[in-house]
Enzyme design. Structure first.
Site, PDB file in Angstrom:
ATOM      1  N   HIS A  96       0.825  -1.214   0.000  1.00 35.05           N
ATOM      2  CA  HIS A  96       0.000   0.000   0.000  1.00 35.05           C
ATOM      3  C   HIS A  96       0.856   1.260   0.000  1.00 35.05           C
ATOM      4  CE1 HIS A  96      -3.495   2.542   1.303  1.00 35.05           C
ATOM      5  NE2 HIS A  96      -2.518   3.250   1.846  1.00 35.05           N
ATOM      6  N   GLU A  97       1.776   1.342   0.945  1.00 36.96           N
ATOM      7  CA  GLU A  97       2.595   2.552   1.037  1.00 36.96           C
ATOM      8  C   GLU A  97       3.461   2.741  -0.195  1.00 36.96           C
ATOM      9  OE1 GLU A  97       2.075   4.842   3.119  1.00 36.96           O
ATOM     10  OE2 GLU A  97       0.688   3.661   4.333  1.00 36.96           O
ATOM     11  N   HIS A 133       1.747   4.737  -2.789  1.00 31.12           N
ATOM     12  CA  HIS A 133       1.940   6.185  -2.620  1.00 31.12           C
ATOM     13  C   HIS A 133       3.297   6.606  -3.186  1.00 31.12           C
ATOM     14  CE1 HIS A 133      -1.593   7.042  -0.247  1.00 31.12           C
ATOM     15  NE2 HIS A 133      -1.251   6.218   0.737  1.00 31.12           N
ATOM     16  N   HIS A 193       3.191   6.937  -6.840  1.00 28.15           N
ATOM     17  CA  HIS A 193       2.460   8.154  -7.195  1.00 28.15           C
ATOM     18  C   HIS A 193       3.401   9.358  -7.190  1.00 28.15           C
ATOM     19  CE1 HIS A 193      -1.760  10.231  -6.654  1.00 28.15           C
ATOM     20  NE2 HIS A 193      -1.198  10.496  -7.816  1.00 28.15           N
TER      21      HIS A 193
END
Length: 688
Positions: A469-470, A473, A476
């Site tokens: 998940h991290e 980011h 991104h």
């Protein structure tokens, strides 16, 4: 000191990585002082310019302003989260109100707003790119929402409120870190840890030793649910751990956060009313992709009843399992995780605790997270041991595109320590921008218990999911390809920012990926294929609990921030009374399913940027689940899919309306159906 301060000039290291070897705590205060003064002088020069406003002399100039302050703030913000100390906390407390005043000095500058307003009025006459036009709109909206159009006396009151809010938010976070450390559960007997894996017991022993304590120490993670509750066989120990978790921030000690939370709610409500909104929530949602409380409630209404119904059905199964164990007491909140794991083992022949030996940190990162990114996007990762990060446990990797061109740096910092706040997050130390000719430097932080020297660092399945998940980011931020730093990378709407990171979780169990990184840390044997299948089959298990727990926290956030100022001031009773009334209002007051965060330790909404925005995770998951469907329909882990997702969404940042990027990528508006199916809510019975 001035000549030696490393923040006063751009870093000469690759990608402008901050020169951590030269940075000392004493540098922060001086650099913050000089950085704020320099930016205010630059802003005043822009505001007082006799030239007609243009993008170059107004918006571009604002984007270029405050370079010292930007450099020091990005390092300081990360340091106070990832490796703080008393001196840093004092600087943080001293400067929090000054940061708020500094922002107000810019956003409430009448002459500066007049230039932006004039430029915005002529936007159709200007030959602007789509990104530049959107950035101009964003700047104008930022100033209006900050109060630039208010009367002088209203602006003065707004400054006072912002200063108070900054100080209180900082205090809330500091209190929570201190109380979380103080609430760790100390156990004297190894028998009390029965059920924990050997590596978890070793980590508990190491945690106690690091604080000079005897026995074992189970440190707390940020959410209500503590991972050890899944394994501890001693029911009284489980109860003590659970009660330590839910009491944080409300124990009536020096770190009590209950009154601070109330003050924050009142001040936010007053600020919203000054700006013309009924509540803080109305103010926030007006600038989110959700649009309004009404649209948000329409989505939540589709989730609450089926989630509660599923939770009731799940509890019946768990209570039966507990009774079969010979326990005659009433089923309680501290029993849920333990018996959920027992039922999971029986139903799916899957023991998640037994998976830990297959999830070693370094292998999962390199052969799982990095492997998936390379397969999907063609990017490569090279350890840069020659580059120093901000802590010895943080490692630096250089990231390059498939053609070998430079993309940026990624820093991995995965282990818990007393100086690190709870939870997991991504930060940017350098933001991508063509205007400033900068490439990104991003980092991920987690709180995995650190094993004793020589022992393997193993993770739970949930921690593996968090790592993927991290890193979503991080991608991104790394893939950002915009001109203006204002809209780079993760600078998107708060209820959109979780979307790319949640999509990246899908690769955790993708067959090619999970087969590549799951190896037993001792035997190197792969995780058996049938176990991988059972992980997938059990993905909807316990989703009633997970969804209700999350929705309860979401509803608490919204109820706090939908209060008007007068309502907030008039609140009677304890903070627990407010929580109970709020959850009863929508049927989410389940004794055995506590909110993922209670108010006194709800760091997201009282010390971070998620006030009236914790709903963002489920709102983004609608987009995420719909996108996962697209990937599956399009062939999954293939470069053409990765390149399309990167170009259509990840590279765009906030350079335009975020939902337009999604709809262009997906070819239609988002559908909630894939989310309901993922969480087992599509055919759930109505709640009793």
């Amino acid at each position: 000191m001035t000549a030696a301060n490393p923040f006063f000039a751009p870093s000469e290291l690759p990608y402008e990585l901050p020169p951590f070897a030269r940075i000392e705590v004493s540098h922060f205060r001086e650099a913050l002082e000089r950085g704020m003064a320099e930016q205010l002088a630059e802003v005043e020069a822009i505001a007082l310019s006799a030239e007609e406003p243009t993008m170059a002399n107004t918006i571009d100039a604002l984007e270029r302003s405050g370079r010292i302050l930007t450099r020091v703030m990005r390092v300081f913000d990360n340091q106070t989260s990832a490796d703080t100390n008393e001196e840093l906390q004092q600087i943080e407390a001293d400067f929090a109100p000054r940061f708020a005043a500094h922002d107000d000095a810019i956003l409430l500058n009448e002459r500066l707003f007049a230039r932006i307003d004039a430029l915005y009025a002529r936007r159709d006459e200007l030959d602007l790119t789509a990104e530049a036009r959107h950035v101009l709109r964003r700047y104008h909206l930022d100033f209006v929402r900050a109060g630039a159009a208010l009367a002088p006396e209203q602006r003065q009151r707004l400054r006072e409120i912002n200063t108070q809010l900054a100080s209180l938010s900082t205090l809330f976070g500091s209190n929570l870190l201190a109380d979380t450390n103080a609430s760790a559960l100390q156990l004297s007997s190894r028998a009390d840890l029965d059920g924990l894996s050997e590596d978890a017991i070793a980590a508990a022993a190491a945690a106690a030793q690091s604080r000079g304590l005897d026995g074992y120490l189970i440190t707390l993670v940020l959410p209500t649910h503590q991972p050890a509750l899944e394994s501890l066989t001693n029911r009284q120990v489980r109860r003590r751990l659970y009660e330590a978790s839910v009491a944080r921030g409300s124990r009536g000690n020096a770190h009590d956060n209950t009154d601070i939370a109330r003050q924050l709610v009142v001040l936010r409500a007053e600020r919203a009313e000054l700006l013309g909104y009924r509540s803080h929530s109305d103010y926030v949602l007006a600038d989110r992709t959700a649009g309004s409380n009404e649209q948000l409630d329409a989505m939540l209404d589709q989730l609450i009843a089926p989630a509660v119904a599923n939770a009731h059905a799940e509890q019946a199964d768990l209570a039966a399992a507990m009774a079969a164990d010979g326990v005659e007491d009433e089923f309680a909140a501290w029993d849920w995780a333990f018996y959920a794991e027992a039922v999971r083992r029986e139903r799916y022949e899957l023991d998640t605790n037994a998976l830990r030996p297959y999830f070693e940190v370094d292998r999962t990162l390199v052969d799982g997270v990095f492997f998936a990114a390379t397969s999907l996007y063609g990017i490569t990762f090279t350890a840069r041991d020659d580059l120093q990060a901000y802590h010895p446990e943080a490692r630096v990797f250089e990231v390059r595109n498939a053609d070998g061109s430079e993309l940026g740096l990624f820093i991995a910092d995965y282990f818990t320590r007393d100086s690190k706040r709870g939870g997991a997050w991504m930060n940017s130390l350098v933001t991508q921008s063509r205007l400033l000719d900068q490439k990104p430097v991003v980092l991920n932080n987690m709180n995995i218990p650190k094993p004793p020297p020589g022992q393997p660092a193993l993770m739970s399945l949930d921690e593996v999911r968090t790592m993927f998940h991290e890193f979503g980011h991080a991608l991104h931020g790394l893939f950002s390809s915009v001109t203006y730093p204002r809209v780079a990378g993760t600078a998107v709407a708060r209820d959109f920012v979780e979307y790319p990171s949640q999509v990246n979780e899908m690769w955790l169990s993708w067959p090619e990926v999970i087969a590549n990184y799951t190896r037993h840390h001792e035997s190197a044997e792969p995780l058996p294929a049938d176990v991988i299948t059972r992980i997938e089959e059990s993905s909807a298990f316990n989703q009633g609990f997970e969804t209700v727990s999350y929705l309860a926290a979401t509803w608490l956030d919204l109820c706090w921030h939908r209060l008007g100022a007068a309502e907030a001031r008039a609140l009677e009773g304890s903070i627990e009374d407010f929580e109970r009334r709020a959850l009863e209002q929508v049927g989410l007051a389940l004794e055995t399913v506590p909110p993922r965060y209670r108010s006194a330790y709800f760091n997201h909404i009282f010390a971070s940027g998620y006030a009236s925005g914790y709903y963002s995770y489920i709102w983004s998951e609608v987009l995420d689940a719909d996108t996962v469907e697209w990937f599956k329909e399009s062939g999954g882990l293939q470069r053409r899919n990765g390149d399309l997702f990167r170009d259509a969404l990840l590279a765009r940042g906030a350079s335009g309306p975020e939902m337009s990027f999604f709809e262009s990528f997906r070819g239609r508006p988002a559908s909630i159906t894939p989310l309901l199916e993922r969480r087992g809510l599509a055919s759930a019975p109505s709640s009793p």
